[in-house]
Design a protein around this motif. Structure first.
Motif, PDB file in Angstrom:
ATOM      1  N   UNK A 118      44.666  52.179  42.642  1.00  0.00           N
ATOM      2  CA  UNK A 118      44.605  50.732  42.497  1.00  0.00           C
ATOM      3  C   UNK A 118      44.942  50.328  41.074  1.00  0.00           C
ATOM      4  N   UNK A 119      45.468  49.125  40.931  1.00  0.00           N
ATOM      5  CA  UNK A 119      45.673  48.515  39.619  1.00  0.00           C
ATOM      6  C   UNK A 119      44.655  47.397  39.495  1.00  0.00           C
ATOM      7  N   UNK A 120      43.927  47.415  38.378  1.00  0.00           N
ATOM      8  CA  UNK A 120      42.943  46.371  38.083  1.00  0.00           C
ATOM      9  C   UNK A 120      42.713  46.360  36.579  1.00  0.00           C
ATOM     10  N   UNK A 121      42.207  45.262  36.037  1.00  0.00           N
ATOM     11  CA  UNK A 121      41.903  45.243  34.600  1.00  0.00           C
ATOM     12  C   UNK A 121      40.802  46.262  34.278  1.00  0.00           C
ATOM     13  N   UNK A 122      40.994  47.030  33.209  1.00  0.00           N
ATOM     14  CA  UNK A 122      39.986  47.984  32.762  1.00  0.00           C
ATOM     15  C   UNK A 122      38.759  47.224  32.277  1.00  0.00           C
ATOM     16  N   UNK A 123      37.574  47.742  32.565  1.00  0.00           N
ATOM     17  CA  UNK A 123      36.337  47.060  32.199  1.00  0.00           C
ATOM     18  C   UNK A 123      36.161  46.931  30.687  1.00  0.00           C
ATOM     19  N   UNK A 124      36.708  47.873  29.919  1.00  0.00           N
ATOM     20  CA  UNK A 124      36.511  47.854  28.471  1.00  0.00           C
ATOM     21  C   UNK A 124      37.698  47.220  27.757  1.00  0.00           C
ATOM     22  N   UNK A 125      38.909  47.724  28.036  1.00  0.00           N
ATOM     23  CA  UNK A 125      40.087  47.234  27.307  1.00  0.00           C
ATOM     24  C   UNK A 125      40.660  45.943  27.882  1.00  0.00           C
ATOM     25  N   UNK A 126      40.320  45.642  29.129  1.00  0.00           N
ATOM     26  CA  UNK A 126      40.842  44.464  29.853  1.00  0.00           C
ATOM     27  C   UNK A 126      42.333  44.577  30.177  1.00  0.00           C
ATOM     28  N   UNK A 127      42.965  45.710  29.866  1.00  0.00           N
ATOM     29  CA  UNK A 127      44.379  45.919  30.181  1.00  0.00           C
ATOM     30  C   UNK A 127      44.535  46.303  31.646  1.00  0.00           C
ATOM     31  N   UNK A 128      45.649  45.923  32.287  1.00  0.00           N
ATOM     32  CA  UNK A 128      45.869  46.367  33.666  1.00  0.00           C
ATOM     33  C   UNK A 128      45.967  47.890  33.686  1.00  0.00           C
ATOM     34  N   UNK A 129      45.179  48.517  34.545  1.00  0.00           N
ATOM     35  CA  UNK A 129      45.065  49.971  34.552  1.00  0.00           C
ATOM     36  C   UNK A 129      45.172  50.508  35.966  1.00  0.00           C
ATOM     37  N   UNK A 130      45.991  51.548  36.123  1.00  0.00           N
ATOM     38  CA  UNK A 130      46.061  52.269  37.391  1.00  0.00           C
ATOM     39  C   UNK A 130      44.936  53.295  37.397  1.00  0.00           C
ATOM     40  N   UNK A 131      44.212  53.364  38.512  1.00  0.00           N
ATOM     41  CA  UNK A 131      43.158  54.356  38.701  1.00  0.00           C
ATOM     42  C   UNK A 131      43.387  55.038  40.040  1.00  0.00           C
ATOM     43  N   UNK A 132      43.504  56.361  40.020  1.00  0.00           N
ATOM     44  CA  UNK A 132      43.696  57.125  41.255  1.00  0.00           C
ATOM     45  C   UNK A 132      42.752  58.313  41.305  1.00  0.00           C
ATOM     46  N   UNK A 133      41.934  58.374  42.341  1.00  0.00           N
ATOM     47  CA  UNK A 133      41.015  59.495  42.535  1.00  0.00           C
ATOM     48  C   UNK A 133      41.795  60.663  43.128  1.00  0.00           C
ATOM     49  N   UNK A 134      41.792  61.790  42.420  1.00  0.00           N
ATOM     50  CA  UNK A 134      42.472  62.988  42.919  1.00  0.00           C
ATOM     51  C   UNK A 134      41.520  63.878  43.703  1.00  0.00           C
ATOM     52  N   UNK A 135      40.278  63.944  43.277  1.00  0.00           N
ATOM     53  CA  UNK A 135      39.295  64.792  43.953  1.00  0.00           C
ATOM     54  C   UNK A 135      37.908  64.233  43.722  1.00  0.00           C
ATOM     55  N   UNK A 136      37.066  64.334  44.748  1.00  0.00           N
ATOM     56  CA  UNK A 136      35.687  63.901  44.581  1.00  0.00           C
ATOM     57  C   UNK A 136      34.698  64.899  45.164  1.00  0.00           C
ATOM     58  N   UNK A 137      35.178  66.124  45.404  1.00  0.00           N
ATOM     59  CA  UNK A 137      34.283  67.194  45.818  1.00  0.00           C
ATOM     60  C   UNK A 137      34.865  68.530  45.353  1.00  0.00           C
ATOM     61  N   UNK A 138      34.049  69.566  45.380  1.00  0.00           N
ATOM     62  CA  UNK A 138      34.429  70.863  44.815  1.00  0.00           C
ATOM     63  C   UNK A 138      35.644  71.464  45.521  1.00  0.00           C
ATOM     64  N   UNK A 139      35.691  71.381  46.849  1.00  0.00           N
ATOM     65  CA  UNK A 139      36.801  71.983  47.601  1.00  0.00           C
ATOM     66  C   UNK A 139      38.129  71.296  47.270  1.00  0.00           C
ATOM     67  N   UNK A 140      38.133  69.975  47.239  1.00  0.00           N
ATOM     68  CA  UNK A 140      39.351  69.224  46.922  1.00  0.00           C
ATOM     69  C   UNK A 140      39.781  69.489  45.485  1.00  0.00           C
ATOM     70  N   UNK A 141      38.817  69.525  44.570  1.00  0.00           N
ATOM     71  CA  UNK A 141      39.133  69.787  43.170  1.00  0.00           C
ATOM     72  C   UNK A 141      39.815  71.139  43.018  1.00  0.00           C
TER      73      UNK A 141
END
Length: 197
Positions: A118-141
């Motif tokens: 997703x693209x959304x403003x960063x909470x700290x810098x306020x710049x538009x930021x892409x955030x992508x989750x690659x892994x959220x568990x040990x097997x996927x990581x």
């Protein structure tokens, strides 16, 4: 007013005070955890130009690329081994891409990796930021290294582009080229923590 009713009122006030203190402490604790989790995402005026790795004693490592002094972090791979999470950020997304679903495409030679996010403003810098989750568990990581490392270990520049929507053929941000010069040492540190034992 009897002594029992006074004691009852004092007990009630103390209980309310304890609940208010507990609620305030919970808010502060949650805020502190939130800041601790996202701190390495935001550009830091002290960021080294080029590739660097920031480590944390909790088995966390952040592989960062900053193109020029004071610029936003073009790529930030945040690996939090203590919670088996790997996320990629691209801060300061330029162009006319709207907030919402987006795809980051990274390639190096024949290797290619598309990351939904997703693209959304960063909470700290306020710049538009892409955030992508690659892994959220040990097997996927554990399985991510086969997809990500060919991009990071390739000999040519890393080409990355961000497109609006969930498919890489949406509205594109102009492709950008990131040199791999200076990546070897930070990448070795990143791999040992993120994909090591």
């Amino acid at each position: 007013m009897t002594q029992d009713s006074m004691i009852g009122r004092l007990s009630l006030r103390k209980a309310r005070g304890r609940r208010a203190c507990a609620a305030a402490l919970s808010v502060l604790l949650a805020g502190g955890i939130l800041v601790a989790r996202v701190w390495p995402v935001a550009a830091d005026t002290g960021d080294k130009i080029g590739w660097s790795a920031i480590t944390d004693p909790r088995k966390r490592v952040f592989l960062i690329y900053v193109p020029t002094a004071g610029a936003p972090r073009a790529l930030n791979f945040a690996c939090l081994r203590d919670v088996d999470n790997l996320t990629v950020y691209s801060e300061g997304v330029a162009g006319n891409l709207p907030s919402g679903p987006a795809t980051l495409t990274m390639s190096n030679g024949d290797a290619r990796y598309d990351v939904a996010g997703n693209i959304a403003p960063d909470l700290i810098s306020k710049l538009p930021t892409f955030t992508g989750e690659l892994a959220d568990d040990k097997r996927t990581l554990g399985g991510i290294s086969a997809k990500l490392l060919p991009i990071l270990q390739g000999s040519g520049p890393i080409i990355y582009e961000i497109s609006a929507g969930t498919a890489p053929d949406g509205i594109l941000k102009s492709p950008s080229s990131i040199p791999v010069r200076g990546l070897a040492a930070p990448l070795a540190k990143f791999k040992s923590i993120c994909f090591g034992p």
